[in-house]
Scaffold this motif. Structure first.
Motif, PDB file in Angstrom:
ATOM      1  N   CYS A 142      31.618  30.280  41.225  1.00  0.00           N
ATOM      2  CA  CYS A 142      31.867  29.724  39.890  1.00  0.00           C
ATOM      3  C   CYS A 142      32.298  30.784  38.871  1.00  0.00           C
ATOM      4  O   CYS A 142      32.961  30.461  37.884  1.00  0.00           O
ATOM      5  CB  CYS A 142      30.624  28.995  39.382  1.00  0.00           C
ATOM      6  N   GLU A 143      31.911  32.034  39.098  1.00  0.00           N
ATOM      7  CA  GLU A 143      32.279  33.122  38.188  1.00  0.00           C
ATOM      8  C   GLU A 143      32.074  32.714  36.725  1.00  0.00           C
ATOM      9  O   GLU A 143      33.019  32.690  35.934  1.00  0.00           O
ATOM     10  CB  GLU A 143      33.731  33.532  38.434  1.00  0.00           C
ATOM     11  N   PRO A 144      30.849  32.375  36.342  1.00  0.00           N
ATOM     12  CA  PRO A 144      30.582  31.861  34.992  1.00  0.00           C
ATOM     13  C   PRO A 144      30.830  32.890  33.896  1.00  0.00           C
ATOM     14  O   PRO A 144      30.628  34.088  34.094  1.00  0.00           O
ATOM     15  CB  PRO A 144      29.101  31.492  35.066  1.00  0.00           C
ATOM     16  N   LYS A 145      31.271  32.377  32.765  1.00  0.00           N
ATOM     17  CA  LYS A 145      31.494  33.224  31.590  1.00  0.00           C
ATOM     18  C   LYS A 145      30.652  32.697  30.438  1.00  0.00           C
ATOM     19  O   LYS A 145      30.428  31.482  30.314  1.00  0.00           O
ATOM     20  CB  LYS A 145      32.975  33.230  31.210  1.00  0.00           C
ATOM     21  N   ALA A 146      30.186  33.586  29.596  1.00  0.00           N
ATOM     22  CA  ALA A 146      29.362  33.199  28.453  1.00  0.00           C
ATOM     23  C   ALA A 146      30.080  32.148  27.619  1.00  0.00           C
ATOM     24  O   ALA A 146      31.279  32.246  27.366  1.00  0.00           O
ATOM     25  CB  ALA A 146      29.037  34.424  27.591  1.00  0.00           C
ATOM     26  N   GLY A 147      29.337  31.125  27.209  1.00  0.00           N
ATOM     27  CA  GLY A 147      29.891  30.057  26.386  1.00  0.00           C
ATOM     28  C   GLY A 147      30.423  28.875  27.181  1.00  0.00           C
ATOM     29  O   GLY A 147      30.738  27.828  26.590  1.00  0.00           O
ATOM     30  N   GLU A 148      30.513  29.004  28.515  1.00  0.00           N
ATOM     31  CA  GLU A 148      31.025  27.900  29.323  1.00  0.00           C
ATOM     32  C   GLU A 148      29.939  26.859  29.579  1.00  0.00           C
ATOM     33  O   GLU A 148      28.748  27.122  29.447  1.00  0.00           O
ATOM     34  CB  GLU A 148      31.576  28.420  30.651  1.00  0.00           C
TER      35      GLU A 148
END
Length: 335
Positions: A142-148
């Motif tokens: 998923c490679e999550p990023k802050a704010g997602e």
């Protein structure tokens, strides 16, 4: 001679597992040979994947599963008496293992590192296979990023609850989907999820849209079926989906699998990345996940809950309860 007990598969599951599908058998184990060691089960795991993998098992074999066990006798320098190990010994009270076979994929026997004041059972949960699955399956795919915005189905299980907390650590908004309001209260009040949706209540799509008005960036899928079709329909452009399981269909007849809304249109128009995961892909990085999950746990950023069933004779009861959603967090059996 050590008297051991084991659960043997008598007949393949047809629909929901029946107690008569397995038989509890007693046996006497032989004396150890050079290079062998004897372990005694302390905690045994019950997991959804066991239901999915069952059709592949041969009748007459010991039912699959991992356990935390104590080495009580040994003729191996690598596996000394007194150490605790995690291994895929199956549903057995006692097991004789060979030090060479212990390193194979079939057993994957590892000496359990010192957990300090934490319970040994976590070697089957947040500091074991489920923890590794959450860590790699979410972060790598998923490679999550802050704010997602992240959605997790099966959110109150061992893997799902872990994924949601990692997402919060990474600065994401997290929506958990499960089928019980008590589980939802745990997700919100203790684990810090932003929203909880009970999929057994009506208007899932409408409720999801209210929780994620700007769409969904990442989806960690434990259940499949119509729930996942609904989530995919609300994904953002270039959304990422990590498919860990399909609990909604595990107990279905393979000739009559449950129907769900076609998703290819959503996948194409939103150009989604969807990838299935089996945690053994990252076996060479297990220590990385263990150390990070241990650090987060000790820092209080990663919380856990266990549903513990007492008694080896209650393995099947615990297994069925887990498949019915009776557990919150990790389901284990204490011998």
């Amino acid at each position: 001679m050590v008297k051991a007990k084991k659960y043997v598969l008598l007949q393949h599951f047809s629909g929901f597992p029946k107690e008569s599908d397995l038989k509890l058998v007693k046996e006497e184990l032989p004396e150890l040979k050079d290079g062998e060691f004897l372990v005694e089960a302390v905690y045994l795991s019950v997991d959804p994947y066991m239901r999915a993998y069952e059709p592949r098992l041969e009748l007459g074999t010991v039912f699959i599963g991992a356990q935390v066990a104590k080495i009580i006798e040994s003729k191996s320098r690598e596996y000394p008496v007194g150490k605790y190990v995690v291994g895929d010994f199956g549903w057995r009270s006692h097991t004789i293992a060979d030090e060479k076979a212990a390193k194979s994929e079939a057993l994957l026997v590892q000496i359990l590192p010192d957990l300090g004041q934490l319970p040994l059972s976590l070697g089957l949960g947040i500091l074991g296979m489920p923890g590794n699955t959450a860590y790699f399956g979410f972060l790598e795919i998923c490679e999550p990023k802050a704010g997602e915005t992240v959605v997790v189905s099966g959110a109150a299980g061992a893997v799902g609850s872990h994924v949601g907390q990692i997402a919060k650590i990474k600065g994401c908004k997290v929506i958990g989907i499960a089928g019980d309001d008590e589980k939802g209260k745990w997700l919100l009040d203790e684990l810090g999820f932003d929203y909880f949706i009970n999929y057994k209540k009506p208007y899932l799509a409408k409720t999801l849209a209210q929780c994620a008005p700007n769409g969904i960036d990442c989806y960690f899928d434990n259940v499949g079926g119509e729930i996942s079709s609904t989530v995919l329909s609300q994904m953002n452009l270039f959304g990422r989906v990590s498919v860990c399981g399909s609990i909604s269909s595990y107990n279905a007849d393979y000739g009559h699998l449950p129907k769900a809304t076609i998703t290819q249109g959503f996948i194409v128009m939103k150009q989604l990345k969807i990838e299935g995961i089996i945690v053994t892909r990252w076996d060479n990085r297990q220590n990385e996940a263990f150390q990070q999950n241990l650090q987060w746990t000790n820092e209080g950023k990663l919380k856990y809950r266990e549903t513990i069933t007492e008694g080896f004779e209650n393995m099947f009861k615990a297994f069925v309860s887990m498949l019915e959603g009776g557990n919150i967090g990790k389901a284990v059996v204490k011998v």
